[in-house]
Design a protein around this motif. Sequence first.
Motif, PDB file in Angstrom:
ATOM      1  N   UNK A  92       0.830  -1.210   0.000  1.00 14.66           N
ATOM      2  CA  UNK A  92       0.000   0.000   0.000  1.00 14.66           C
ATOM      3  C   UNK A  92       0.861   1.256   0.000  1.00 14.66           C
ATOM      4  N   UNK A  93       1.797   1.332   0.925  1.00 16.93           N
ATOM      5  CA  UNK A  93       2.643   2.524   1.089  1.00 16.93           C
ATOM      6  C   UNK A  93       4.059   2.074   1.381  1.00 16.93           C
ATOM      7  N   UNK A  94       4.962   2.362   0.437  1.00 18.74           N
ATOM      8  CA  UNK A  94       6.358   1.993   0.646  1.00 18.74           C
ATOM      9  C   UNK A  94       7.167   3.167   1.177  1.00 18.74           C
ATOM     10  N   UNK A  95       6.887   4.405   0.700  1.00 17.55           N
ATOM     11  CA  UNK A  95       7.512   5.611   1.253  1.00 17.55           C
ATOM     12  C   UNK A  95       8.786   6.054   0.589  1.00 17.55           C
ATOM     13  N   UNK A  96       9.167   5.454  -0.548  1.00 12.91           N
ATOM     14  CA  UNK A  96      10.437   5.816  -1.193  1.00 12.91           C
ATOM     15  C   UNK A  96      10.247   6.463  -2.559  1.00 12.91           C
ATOM     16  N   UNK A  97       9.024   6.733  -2.951  1.00 12.01           N
ATOM     17  CA  UNK A  97       8.779   7.311  -4.270  1.00 12.01           C
ATOM     18  C   UNK A  97       9.131   8.796  -4.299  1.00 12.01           C
ATOM     19  N   UNK A  98       9.249   9.328  -5.515  1.00 10.48           N
ATOM     20  CA  UNK A  98       9.548  10.747  -5.672  1.00 10.48           C
ATOM     21  C   UNK A  98       8.422  11.607  -5.104  1.00 10.48           C
ATOM     22  N   UNK A  99       7.190  11.156  -5.267  1.00  8.12           N
ATOM     23  CA  UNK A  99       6.048  11.920  -4.761  1.00  8.12           C
ATOM     24  C   UNK A  99       6.103  12.038  -3.239  1.00  8.12           C
ATOM     25  N   UNK A 100       6.403  10.925  -2.559  1.00  5.89           N
ATOM     26  CA  UNK A 100       6.485  10.943  -1.101  1.00  5.89           C
ATOM     27  C   UNK A 100       7.655  11.822  -0.654  1.00  5.89           C
ATOM     28  N   UNK A 101       8.774  11.766  -1.388  1.00  2.17           N
ATOM     29  CA  UNK A 101       9.917  12.639  -1.062  1.00  2.17           C
ATOM     30  C   UNK A 101       9.494  14.105  -1.092  1.00  2.17           C
ATOM     31  N   UNK A 102       8.827  14.509  -2.165  1.00  2.00           N
ATOM     32  CA  UNK A 102       8.415  15.906  -2.299  1.00  2.00           C
ATOM     33  C   UNK A 102       7.415  16.309  -1.226  1.00  2.00           C
ATOM     34  N   UNK A 103       6.484  15.402  -0.894  1.00  2.00           N
ATOM     35  CA  UNK A 103       5.500  15.713   0.146  1.00  2.00           C
ATOM     36  C   UNK A 103       6.171  15.850   1.508  1.00  2.00           C
ATOM     37  N   UNK A 104       7.132  14.975   1.811  1.00  3.52           N
ATOM     38  CA  UNK A 104       7.850  15.074   3.075  1.00  3.52           C
ATOM     39  C   UNK A 104       8.688  16.363   3.134  1.00  3.52           C
ATOM     40  N   UNK A 105       9.333  16.722   2.016  1.00  2.52           N
ATOM     41  CA  UNK A 105      10.104  17.960   1.985  1.00  2.52           C
ATOM     42  C   UNK A 105       9.213  19.174   2.202  1.00  2.52           C
ATOM     43  N   UNK A 106       8.018  19.160   1.604  1.00  2.00           N
ATOM     44  CA  UNK A 106       7.070  20.267   1.812  1.00  2.00           C
ATOM     45  C   UNK A 106       6.672  20.363   3.283  1.00  2.00           C
ATOM     46  N   UNK A 107       6.439  19.225   3.915  1.00  2.00           N
ATOM     47  CA  UNK A 107       6.048  19.225   5.324  1.00  2.00           C
ATOM     48  C   UNK A 107       7.189  19.709   6.216  1.00  2.00           C
ATOM     49  N   UNK A 108       8.415  19.289   5.917  1.00  2.00           N
ATOM     50  CA  UNK A 108       9.571  19.754   6.700  1.00  2.00           C
ATOM     51  C   UNK A 108       9.736  21.259   6.561  1.00  2.00           C
ATOM     52  N   UNK A 109       9.629  21.764   5.339  1.00  2.00           N
ATOM     53  CA  UNK A 109       9.740  23.207   5.116  1.00  2.00           C
ATOM     54  C   UNK A 109       8.663  23.950   5.887  1.00  2.00           C
ATOM     55  N   UNK A 110       7.451  23.424   5.892  1.00  2.00           N
ATOM     56  CA  UNK A 110       6.346  24.064   6.604  1.00  2.00           C
ATOM     57  C   UNK A 110       6.593  24.100   8.112  1.00  2.00           C
ATOM     58  N   UNK A 111       7.095  22.986   8.682  1.00  2.00           N
ATOM     59  CA  UNK A 111       7.351  22.930  10.127  1.00  2.00           C
ATOM     60  C   UNK A 111       8.430  23.929  10.531  1.00  2.00           C
ATOM     61  N   UNK A 112       9.527  24.000   9.762  1.00  2.00           N
ATOM     62  CA  UNK A 112      10.615  24.926  10.108  1.00  2.00           C
ATOM     63  C   UNK A 112      10.155  26.368   9.950  1.00  2.00           C
ATOM     64  N   UNK A 113       9.423  26.653   8.888  1.00  2.00           N
ATOM     65  CA  UNK A 113       8.949  28.021   8.682  1.00  2.00           C
ATOM     66  C   UNK A 113       7.993  28.457   9.784  1.00  2.00           C
ATOM     67  N   UNK A 114       7.130  27.582  10.210  1.00  2.00           N
ATOM     68  CA  UNK A 114       6.211  27.917  11.304  1.00  2.00           C
ATOM     69  C   UNK A 114       6.987  28.247  12.572  1.00  2.00           C
ATOM     70  N   UNK A 115       8.063  27.497  12.816  1.00  2.00           N
ATOM     71  CA  UNK A 115       8.887  27.776  13.998  1.00  2.00           C
ATOM     72  C   UNK A 115       9.562  29.144  13.871  1.00  2.00           C
ATOM     73  N   UNK A 116      10.091  29.451  12.687  1.00  2.00           N
ATOM     74  CA  UNK A 116      10.746  30.743  12.480  1.00  2.00           C
ATOM     75  C   UNK A 116       9.750  31.883  12.611  1.00  2.00           C
TER      76      UNK A 116
END
Length: 557
Positions: A92-116
């Motif tokens: 169902x979900x392996x977590x290594x695709x390019x789409x998942x990479x981009x979604x995780x990067x977007x979430x990381x950017x959002x978390x750091x920006x919210x902290x800043x």
Amino acid sequence: MRLQFFGKLSIAEQLDEGYRIGIRRHNEEVRKNRHILSRIIDCVKFCGAFELALRGHDESQSSDNPGIFRGLVDFVAALDGVLKEHLENATVFKGTSKTVQNELLDCMLSVVREHIIKEAQSCDFLSIQADETTDVATQCQLVLVLRYIDAKSNIQERFFAFIPLHSATADSISTALKEHLAVIIPENQKRKLISQAYDGASVMRGATAGFASFFSRSPKRTDVLDKVVARRLPTSSSARWNFHSRAVNTVFEQREDLIRCFEMIRDSSDFDPSERQEHLPCCSRIQILIFFLQLFHNIMPHVDLLYAKLQKKEIDSVHIKKSIQQFQEDIQKIRNSLHSLVDQSNEGGGPQPKRRRSLSPEVHKRIAAEVHETWNVLSMQKKFQALKWNTMERFSFTNHLVSATLLQADRFEQYTLEFPENALSMTLKAYPVLNSNKLKTELSLIYSKEEFRTCCGAVDLLQLFMENNLVDVFSETVTLLKILITTPMTTAEAERCFSTLKRIKTFLRNSMTQERLNALAMLSMEKRLVIEITDFNMKVIEKFASQKERRAKFLFK
């Protein structure tokens, strides 16, 4: 007994028990999925922190070049049995695709920006730095950096975003900055933005690249350089002052061998005569060259010292004013010693361990006369005067930054005898938020106490107030200190962001999206902040799970 109690048990209780079992199984599955996703997030963070390319040429299971991210995930799986089992059996979900990479990067950017943003909104004052450059894909990129004092009284210069621009005009830059500042600063906190720093000056030169270019453009000349000097000459950089210093020092140290190179090229039959006449300097020009090498060899150490100070994030207006004054004094001393420098260059520029063809006394006199005529002491004094005024103009402060002189510790003893009324009035005019009577009373007390005279700069003075719980006692002085510290003296952080941009968006990675570029840049430049954020992985997982309906379960019941 079972027959007697048949049909008398509560159906609701049975349903409740089944519901609890279902929730327990669901949460166990969520806990397992979160563990797996957290390991994948760690791999993405590692690649981002060290500016590594996540994707490879072929990410299939049988590929020999799946990329750093897939290789890192497989390495972690070898140490983590749960992740290994997931990668082998997941459907169902392996977590290594390019789409998942981009979604995780977007979430990381959002978390750091919210902290800043949270830090920026809780600070007393805020300033911004902005600069623009063109990336490898010829896209104009505007960088936005925030500077503020955090809750722990530490100076922070945070990268916020690379903003793509259609044109580098004033209108497009101001529009882009206003859109992003509207997200960072609420409507009721606009007054906390006290400073804006822009690097719009073309201050670097060196189009011909000097000696390094002369030798590198010809393999024959390079071969002569390798035989005589046995080392290559460093090129100048259009972005870093210390590269010019390195080039000057290297040429000065190897000046005798370089002159031998010129003589070998001049006397060799392997070179075209027209090329020798066009490029090689005559004897008199070599003397002038030696003079300038000695001159800039004396100047460059002071430039390096000033350069090192300007690169620090903790630099403030009080500290930098002393540094500029010291630099001007050092340049003045070199200017006063021009006579001895000219005489030294006429004598051959120092020791000459290698014997060369001697020149007649008439030629020596003619060369000396040309040096004196072309670069006489009077003209050089004028040039030094221009250098001094150029330094003063480049680092001149606007009138409201005269307030920095109020907090120079080396002047406190002088101020006890004569209070700086003029500087205080200009400070109050620049910052109407300050209470004039209270500030004057606090400064008078500070000037009279020995404890404050050992402080070096505004940062040290603020730390002294914080450590001794004197913030409320010297409230107006602390406010002034925070303003001075928050105001950026250089745009060095913006230049560091551009260096990171060029390492991330390379020729082989020139088609990445703007969101992916910002996320990777944030993970690299703010890697320390990512480590310091509490439960960073869990916050990323929460955002990842709430983005859309997913078949894999990541939310607890």
